[in-house]
Motif scaffolding. Structure first.
Motif, short mmCIF file in Angstrom:
data_model
loop_
_atom_site.label_atom_id
_atom_site.label_comp_id
_atom_site.label_asym_id
_atom_site.label_seq_id
_atom_site.Cartn_x
_atom_site.Cartn_y
_atom_site.Cartn_z
N UNK A 19 -0.17 -7.38 3.00
CA UNK A 19 -0.67 -6.06 3.38
C UNK A 19 -1.65 -6.26 4.52
N UNK A 20 -1.36 -5.68 5.69
CA UNK A 20 -2.22 -5.77 6.86
C UNK A 20 -2.98 -4.44 6.97
N UNK A 21 -4.31 -4.53 7.00
CA UNK A 21 -5.14 -3.32 7.05
C UNK A 21 -6.04 -3.40 8.27
N UNK A 46 -3.80 1.82 7.60
CA UNK A 46 -4.81 2.08 8.61
C UNK A 46 -6.20 2.29 8.07
N UNK A 47 -6.36 2.24 6.74
CA UNK A 47 -7.68 2.43 6.13
C UNK A 47 -7.70 1.81 4.74
N UNK A 48 -8.89 1.70 4.18
CA UNK A 48 -9.01 1.18 2.82
C UNK A 48 -8.32 2.06 1.80
N UNK A 49 -8.44 3.37 1.97
CA UNK A 49 -7.78 4.30 1.05
C UNK A 49 -6.26 4.16 1.12
N UNK A 56 -0.98 0.14 -4.89
CA UNK A 56 -0.52 0.79 -6.12
C UNK A 56 0.98 1.08 -6.06
N UNK A 57 1.44 1.61 -4.96
CA UNK A 57 2.86 1.96 -4.81
C UNK A 57 3.74 0.71 -4.89
N UNK A 58 3.37 -0.34 -4.17
CA UNK A 58 4.20 -1.54 -4.15
C UNK A 58 4.08 -2.34 -5.43
N UNK A 59 2.94 -2.31 -6.08
CA UNK A 59 2.78 -3.03 -7.35
C UNK A 59 3.65 -2.39 -8.42
#
Length: 72
Positions: A19-21, A46-49, A56-59
């Protein structure tokens, strides 16, 4: 597998995920492109949120697969 395939894909059955943020979209895309070229499945935020939502979605979508490797 041939020697031209990414080294990471030869190590395990599951494709490693990263995950690149970054709030700078061009930097996020640059890093994502480099990681993708090395055999990673790259998810961008593009953000912490947005990152928390992606995790959550990928987990939930990948129960039973290895978790994210975390780089800070």
């Amino acid at each position: 597998m041939t020697s031209s395939e990414p080294a990471r894909s030869r190590r395990s059955f599951a494709t490693p995920r990263v995950l690149v943020v970054d709030d700078d979209r061009s930097m996020c895309e640059l890093v994502a492109a480099a990681l993708h070229a090395d055999g990673y499945l790259v998810i961008q935020a593009g953000s912490g949120d947005e990152a928390a939502q992606q995790i959550e979605m990928h987990a939930l979508a990948s129960l039973g697969q290895p978790p994210f490797d975390m780089l800070v």
